[in-house]
Design a protein around this motif. Structure first.
Motif, PDB file in Angstrom:
ATOM      1  N   ASP A   1       0.840  -1.192   0.000  1.00  0.00           N
ATOM      2  CA  ASP A   1       0.000   0.000   0.000  1.00  0.00           C
ATOM      3  C   ASP A   1       0.880   1.250   0.000  1.00  0.00           C
ATOM      4  O   ASP A   1       2.005   1.226   0.520  1.00  0.00           O
ATOM      5  CB  ASP A   1      -0.899   0.021   1.237  1.00  0.00           C
ATOM      6  N   PRO A   2       0.380   2.371  -0.543  1.00  0.00           N
ATOM      7  CA  PRO A   2       1.182   3.606  -0.568  1.00  0.00           C
ATOM      8  C   PRO A   2       1.671   4.044   0.805  1.00  0.00           C
ATOM      9  O   PRO A   2       2.803   4.499   0.947  1.00  0.00           O
ATOM     10  CB  PRO A   2       0.213   4.630  -1.170  1.00  0.00           C
ATOM     11  N   ARG A   3       0.836   3.903   1.829  1.00  0.00           N
ATOM     12  CA  ARG A   3       1.242   4.373   3.162  1.00  0.00           C
ATOM     13  C   ARG A   3       2.390   3.555   3.738  1.00  0.00           C
ATOM     14  O   ARG A   3       3.060   3.992   4.682  1.00  0.00           O
ATOM     15  CB  ARG A   3       0.045   4.338   4.119  1.00  0.00           C
ATOM     16  N   ALA A   4       2.620   2.367   3.178  1.00  0.00           N
ATOM     17  CA  ALA A   4       3.727   1.531   3.637  1.00  0.00           C
ATOM     18  C   ALA A   4       4.913   1.584   2.683  1.00  0.00           C
ATOM     19  O   ALA A   4       5.938   0.949   2.936  1.00  0.00           O
ATOM     20  CB  ALA A   4       3.261   0.080   3.786  1.00  0.00           C
ATOM     21  N   GLY A   5       4.782   2.340   1.591  1.00  0.00           N
ATOM     22  CA  GLY A   5       5.833   2.360   0.583  1.00  0.00           C
ATOM     23  C   GLY A   5       6.566   3.674   0.440  1.00  0.00           C
ATOM     24  O   GLY A   5       7.605   3.733  -0.219  1.00  0.00           O
ATOM     25  N   ARG A   6       6.031   4.754   1.023  1.00  0.00           N
ATOM     26  CA  ARG A   6       6.701   6.053   0.908  1.00  0.00           C
ATOM     27  C   ARG A   6       6.266   6.945   2.064  1.00  0.00           C
ATOM     28  O   ARG A   6       5.224   6.720   2.687  1.00  0.00           O
ATOM     29  CB  ARG A   6       6.356   6.725  -0.424  1.00  0.00           C
ATOM     30  N   SER A   7       7.070   7.971   2.335  1.00  0.00           N
ATOM     31  CA  SER A   7       6.777   8.896   3.424  1.00  0.00           C
ATOM     32  C   SER A   7       6.015  10.124   2.951  1.00  0.00           C
ATOM     33  O   SER A   7       5.368  10.800   3.754  1.00  0.00           O
ATOM     34  CB  SER A   7       8.085   9.347   4.096  1.00  0.00           C
ATOM     35  N   SER A   8       6.094  10.456   1.664  1.00  0.00           N
ATOM     36  CA  SER A   8       5.441  11.649   1.128  1.00  0.00           C
ATOM     37  C   SER A   8       3.992  11.349   0.765  1.00  0.00           C
ATOM     38  O   SER A   8       3.591  10.191   0.633  1.00  0.00           O
ATOM     39  CB  SER A   8       6.190  12.152  -0.108  1.00  0.00           C
ATOM     40  N   GLN A   9       3.216  12.409   0.575  1.00  0.00           N
ATOM     41  CA  GLN A   9       1.813  12.221   0.226  1.00  0.00           C
ATOM     42  C   GLN A   9       1.657  11.645  -1.170  1.00  0.00           C
ATOM     43  O   GLN A   9       0.855  10.744  -1.396  1.00  0.00           O
ATOM     44  CB  GLN A   9       1.061  13.549   0.314  1.00  0.00           C
ATOM     45  N   TYR A  10       2.414  12.176  -2.122  1.00  0.00           N
ATOM     46  CA  TYR A  10       2.326  11.714  -3.502  1.00  0.00           C
ATOM     47  C   TYR A  10       3.598  10.965  -3.881  1.00  0.00           C
ATOM     48  O   TYR A  10       4.694  11.286  -3.405  1.00  0.00           O
ATOM     49  CB  TYR A  10       2.147  12.893  -4.462  1.00  0.00           C
ATOM     50  N   CYS A  11       3.448  10.002  -4.773  1.00  0.00           N
ATOM     51  CA  CYS A  11       4.629   9.289  -5.265  1.00  0.00           C
ATOM     52  C   CYS A  11       5.489  10.188  -6.145  1.00  0.00           C
ATOM     53  O   CYS A  11       6.661   9.898  -6.384  1.00  0.00           O
ATOM     54  CB  CYS A  11       4.200   8.047  -6.044  1.00  0.00           C
ATOM     55  N   THR A  12       4.934  11.288  -6.622  1.00  0.00           N
ATOM     56  CA  THR A  12       5.641  12.181  -7.543  1.00  0.00           C
ATOM     57  C   THR A  12       6.374  13.317  -6.839  1.00  0.00           C
ATOM     58  O   THR A  12       6.936  14.186  -7.507  1.00  0.00           O
ATOM     59  CB  THR A  12       4.637  12.793  -8.536  1.00  0.00           C
ATOM     60  N   ASP A  13       6.377  13.336  -5.516  1.00  0.00           N
ATOM     61  CA  ASP A  13       6.979  14.467  -4.797  1.00  0.00           C
ATOM     62  C   ASP A  13       8.472  14.610  -5.068  1.00  0.00           C
ATOM     63  O   ASP A  13       9.030  15.699  -4.886  1.00  0.00           O
ATOM     64  CB  ASP A  13       6.733  14.328  -3.292  1.00  0.00           C
ATOM     65  N   VAL A  14       9.132  13.536  -5.501  1.00  0.00           N
ATOM     66  CA  VAL A  14      10.566  13.639  -5.798  1.00  0.00           C
ATOM     67  C   VAL A  14      10.824  14.615  -6.940  1.00  0.00           C
ATOM     68  O   VAL A  14      11.903  15.209  -7.032  1.00  0.00           O
ATOM     69  CB  VAL A  14      11.157  12.260  -6.149  1.00  0.00           C
ATOM     70  N   ALA A  15       9.843  14.809  -7.819  1.00  0.00           N
ATOM     71  CA  ALA A  15      10.027  15.700  -8.970  1.00  0.00           C
ATOM     72  C   ALA A  15      10.001  17.172  -8.578  1.00  0.00           C
ATOM     73  O   ALA A  15      10.402  18.028  -9.373  1.00  0.00           O
ATOM     74  CB  ALA A  15       8.962  15.426 -10.026  1.00  0.00           C
ATOM     75  N   LYS A  16       9.535  17.492  -7.369  1.00  0.00           N
ATOM     76  CA  LYS A  16       9.509  18.890  -6.939  1.00  0.00           C
ATOM     77  C   LYS A  16      10.916  19.456  -6.788  1.00  0.00           C
ATOM     78  O   LYS A  16      11.100  20.669  -6.837  1.00  0.00           O
ATOM     79  CB  LYS A  16       8.757  19.023  -5.618  1.00  0.00           C
ATOM     80  N   ALA A  17      11.896  18.579  -6.599  1.00  0.00           N
ATOM     81  CA  ALA A  17      13.276  19.046  -6.480  1.00  0.00           C
ATOM     82  C   ALA A  17      13.748  19.721  -7.756  1.00  0.00           C
ATOM     83  O   ALA A  17      14.687  20.519  -7.736  1.00  0.00           O
ATOM     84  CB  ALA A  17      14.193  17.874  -6.134  1.00  0.00           C
ATOM     85  N   LEU A  18      13.103  19.418  -8.884  1.00  0.00           N
ATOM     86  CA  LEU A  18      13.502  19.984 -10.174  1.00  0.00           C
ATOM     87  C   LEU A  18      12.642  21.166 -10.586  1.00  0.00           C
ATOM     88  O   LEU A  18      12.786  21.675 -11.693  1.00  0.00           O
ATOM     89  CB  LEU A  18      13.394  18.912 -11.268  1.00  0.00           C
ATOM     90  N   ASN A  19      11.715  21.590  -9.723  1.00  0.00           N
ATOM     91  CA  ASN A  19      10.750  22.624 -10.102  1.00  0.00           C
ATOM     92  C   ASN A  19       9.923  22.189 -11.311  1.00  0.00           C
ATOM     93  O   ASN A  19       9.580  23.002 -12.176  1.00  0.00           O
ATOM     94  CB  ASN A  19      11.443  23.955 -10.401  1.00  0.00           C
ATOM     95  N   ALA A  20       9.612  20.900 -11.369  1.00  0.00           N
ATOM     96  CA  ALA A  20       8.791  20.383 -12.465  1.00  0.00           C
ATOM     97  C   ALA A  20       7.321  20.460 -12.078  1.00  0.00           C
ATOM     98  O   ALA A  20       6.955  20.106 -10.951  1.00  0.00           O
ATOM     99  CB  ALA A  20       9.165  18.932 -12.770  1.00  0.00           C
ATOM    100  N   PRO A  21       6.442  20.906 -12.973  1.00  0.00           N
ATOM    101  CA  PRO A  21       5.007  20.883 -12.667  1.00  0.00           C
ATOM    102  C   PRO A  21       4.500  19.451 -12.627  1.00  0.00           C
ATOM    103  O   PRO A  21       4.999  18.582 -13.357  1.00  0.00           O
ATOM    104  CB  PRO A  21       4.388  21.666 -13.825  1.00  0.00           C
ATOM    105  N   ILE A  22       3.521  19.202 -11.776  1.00  0.00           N
ATOM    106  CA  ILE A  22       2.971  17.855 -11.609  1.00  0.00           C
ATOM    107  C   ILE A  22       1.467  17.931 -11.797  1.00  0.00           C
ATOM    108  O   ILE A  22       0.780  18.709 -11.117  1.00  0.00           O
ATOM    109  CB  ILE A  22       3.314  17.292 -10.219  1.00  0.00           C
ATOM    110  N   PHE A  23       0.954  17.124 -12.713  1.00  0.00           N
ATOM    111  CA  PHE A  23      -0.478  17.100 -12.998  1.00  0.00           C
ATOM    112  C   PHE A  23      -1.046  15.760 -12.532  1.00  0.00           C
ATOM    113  O   PHE A  23      -0.812  14.729 -13.156  1.00  0.00           O
ATOM    114  CB  PHE A  23      -0.740  17.283 -14.498  1.00  0.00           C
ATOM    115  N   HIS A  24      -1.762  15.778 -11.415  1.00  0.00           N
ATOM    116  CA  HIS A  24      -2.445  14.577 -10.935  1.00  0.00           C
ATOM    117  C   HIS A  24      -3.814  14.510 -11.615  1.00  0.00           C
ATOM    118  O   HIS A  24      -4.516  15.526 -11.702  1.00  0.00           O
ATOM    119  CB  HIS A  24      -2.635  14.623  -9.422  1.00  0.00           C
ATOM    120  N   VAL A  25      -4.217  13.332 -12.066  1.00  0.00           N
ATOM    121  CA  VAL A  25      -5.481  13.234 -12.787  1.00  0.00           C
ATOM    122  C   VAL A  25      -6.176  11.921 -12.454  1.00  0.00           C
ATOM    123  O   VAL A  25      -5.532  10.879 -12.288  1.00  0.00           O
ATOM    124  CB  VAL A  25      -5.247  13.363 -14.316  1.00  0.00           C
TER     125      VAL A  25
END
Length: 620
Positions: free
Chosen positions: A440-464
């Motif tokens: 499950d996601p809550r057991a696989g990562r500490s962040s809310q979204y799996c895509t939070d690693v991309a924020k380090a690059l100032n990349a926009p993230i579109f959840h859909v």
């Protein structure tokens, strides 16, 4: 963005001071509905002890910069001084009041709008831009529970029910979207309704972490349009056809190959129409070649429906008795499997162009192919003199667990802007089926979204939401536009589900029983979209039945042809690489010996004998 953060801080202080002037306040559960959104009102209690009125600010401070203001009293003094003489305040404050006061009081119908109300409204809009994705409807299964931030509640900023039909102006210099200077006067109700549609629907946008104002303004213009996105009948029928191919392909394989591992795309079928629309849009914007990398999930569907690999060839790979022209050099001798293979294809686009697609083979696990795709794209740009990096583009398709959990993803992301490694931006598509194998996601990562690693690059993230096919198509097209405009990475997070086990043979009820109780009863994205188009009257039952029979007929015809299909070398791109030496040729043993004269030169000539008969090295 520094001025915006500063004004946000000033605005919050101004709100707090203004409310304290009228007495302390408490939030109570007095709720009324604005469409599907609840509005909590702020109720004042004048009987409680009032805060002391602060002393007036000396006029000598009025020359302070815009970023130095810290109280509502100070703002009021500045406002009065500016109204009397705009030159008496700092230039930054002159710009501020010119947009918030001068412009706001001009249009007819805007009466009594104060500086505090303008700032409150600005903060409300900013609240949706920053946190609106937390209220968006992303989970197609409806299992995710998220707390809605207070910043999305109008009462948090001091607005009440009586303000809903008041007209406001919120223009700000150098801003776009709701905060642009040319926005018409609107009621608070219409502003809130459009904010909900823009930021809290089937798409959740994360972009306010980006530091460049130009990029944020570009996205605001795309997101905060005056009217919601809408596709005409022709586009909707095309989207339906593509979704039908994606869905029926998986259903056909499940029927004909019941015991075979295929790592199907059921639950995430909207990926296929999304990819096609992305490639069509990219071709319209000048892209000529796209290199794609992905893991095994959905690869057969991508090969058949996006890269147009012959269906009979795909079906024949499931047959253990399949015929081969010559096994030498074919994948059958390597132990690899059909859902690791790659291919290439020149695909015609909806706009009448042709674009070369290359799916890189991924014989290793999950994300190992990522740097290979980036390297191949970089090489294509080099050899085609693509100096602007606009003709060759990389697309990587990830899983939610691997995107957050595998180090190669983060390492590859950080190569994106390095001068010797950049490819001008990569489009990352995450097929987020909300379970990583059995985790499950809550057991696989500490962040809310799996895509939070991309924020380090100032990349926009579109959840859909993966069940909303038109929303998926929209963000895929938007991602292509971003990449071609700013030449940097962008992430599309398709939140979907996995209808069966990890490899169709597994039983998912053992590890996710609650989720799969919901999945069992959940309609497919195709069923949802067919219902939508039938209700709108854009298609009829006869139209859908005709499309269904056409797809089913082609699949059955290709399946029957696969029984006599003979796989050939050209199926594995060998003809496209004629002249290149094979691995056998490259590894052939060569003569590594040398003549005796070399031994004489190296071992005997440099030596002589001393007077004692001992060998010594002599100068040559």
């Amino acid at each position: 963005m520094a001025w915006f953060r500063a004004s946000s801080y000033i605005g919050k202080l101004a709100i707090k001071r203004t409310l304290s002037h009228s007495g302390s306040y408490a939030i109570r559960s007095q709720i009324f509905h604005l469409r599907s959104r609840c509005f909590r009102s702020t109720v004042f209690n004048p009987k409680q002890k009032m805060s002391p009125v602060p002393r007036s600010v000396p006029l000598s401070r009025l020359a302070d910069n815009f970023l130095d203001g810290t109280s509502s009293v100070y703002l009021e003094e500045l406002q009065r001084a500016w109204e009397a003489d705009p030159n008496s305040v700092d230039e930054s404050w002159d710009n501020f009041f010119r947009n918030f006061i001068g412009q706001a009081s001009g249009p007819a119908g805007v009466s009594g709008q104060t500086i505090q109300e303008s700032m409150r409204l600005m903060l409300l809009v900013r609240g949706y831009q920053v946190n609106g994705h937390l209220k968006s409807k992303l989970d197609p299964l409806g299992l995710e529970e998220r707390e809605v931030p207070d910043e999305l509640d109008p009462a948090f900023y001091g607005f009440t029910e009586s303000d809903l039909d008041r007209e406001f102006f919120i223009g700000v210099w150098s801003m776009s979207g709701f905060l642009s200077e040319n926005r018409p006067v609107q009621t608070l109700r219409s502003i809130l309704t459009r904010l909900e549609q823009s930021y809290c629907g089937s798409i959740g946008y994360e972009f306010m972490h980006i530091e460049e104002r130009e990029k944020c303004n570009w996205l605001r213009e795309k997101i905060e349009t005056p009217t919601p996105m809408h596709y005409n009948k022709e586009r909707r029928v095309l989207i339906l056809d593509r979704l039908m191919w994606s869905t029926q392909f998986e259903s056909f394989l499940a029927t004909k190959m019941k015991t075979a591992k295929r790592f199907g795309l059921e639950g995430g079928e909207t990926l296929i129409p999304g990819m096609k629309e992305m490639f069509d849009r990219a071709a319209d914007l000048g892209v000529e070649c796209i290199c794609v990398g992905m893991s095994h999930r959905g690869r057969l569907n991508v090969l058949g429906n996006v890269f147009r690999k012959p269906l009979r060839q795909i079906f024949s790979e499931f047959d253990k008795n399949s015929k081969f022209e010559d096994e030498s050099g074919l994948y059958t001798g390597t132990g690899d499997v059909k859902y690791h293979l790659g291919t290439s294809y020149d695909r015609p686009t909806r706009g009448g162009k042709r674009i070369h697609l290359s799916l890189v083979a991924n014989p290793s696990h999950l994300e190992a192919v990522d740097p290979v795709v980036i390297g191949k794209t970089r090489a294509k740009q080099y050899f085609s003199d693509d100096l602007d990096r606009t003709k060759n583009m990389a697309v990587l398709i990830h899983g939610d667990g691997s995107f957050a959990g595998q180090g190669v993803v983060y390492e590859t992301l950080h190569l994106s802007a390095l001068p010797n490694y950049t490819t001008g931006g990569t489009i990352h598509v995450v097929v987020n089926n909300q379970v990583a194998f059995t985790t499950d996601p809550r057991a696989g990562r500490s962040s809310q979204y799996c895509t939070d690693v991309a924020k380090a690059l100032n990349a926009p993230i579109f959840h859909v939401n993966g069940d909303d096919i038109e929303a998926v198509v929209h963000v895929c097209e938007l991602a292509a536009q971003w990449r071609q405009t700013f030449h940097s990475d962008v992430v599309v997070d398709i939140v979907c589900y996995r209808r069966f086990g990890h490899n169709e043979i597994d039983e998912p009820f053992f590890t996710q029983p609650n989720m799969y109780k919901v999945i069992q009863k959940h309609p497919s994205a195709l069923e949802i979209y067919k219902t939508k188009l039938l209700e709108s009257g854009e298609v009829t039952e006869e139209d859908i039945d005709r499309m269904h029979k056409k797809v089913d007929s082609i699949l059955n015809e290709e399946f029957m042809s696969s029984k006599d299909y003979v796989q050939q070398r050209r199926d594995w791109l060998s003809t496209n690489w004629r002249g290149f030496k094979s691995p056998e040729q490259l590894s052939r043993i060569r003569n590594t010996g040398f003549g005796t004269y070399v031994i004489d030169e190296l071992f005997f000539k440099p030596w002589g004998l001393s007077s004692d008969g001992e060998p010594v090295m002599v100068k040559i």
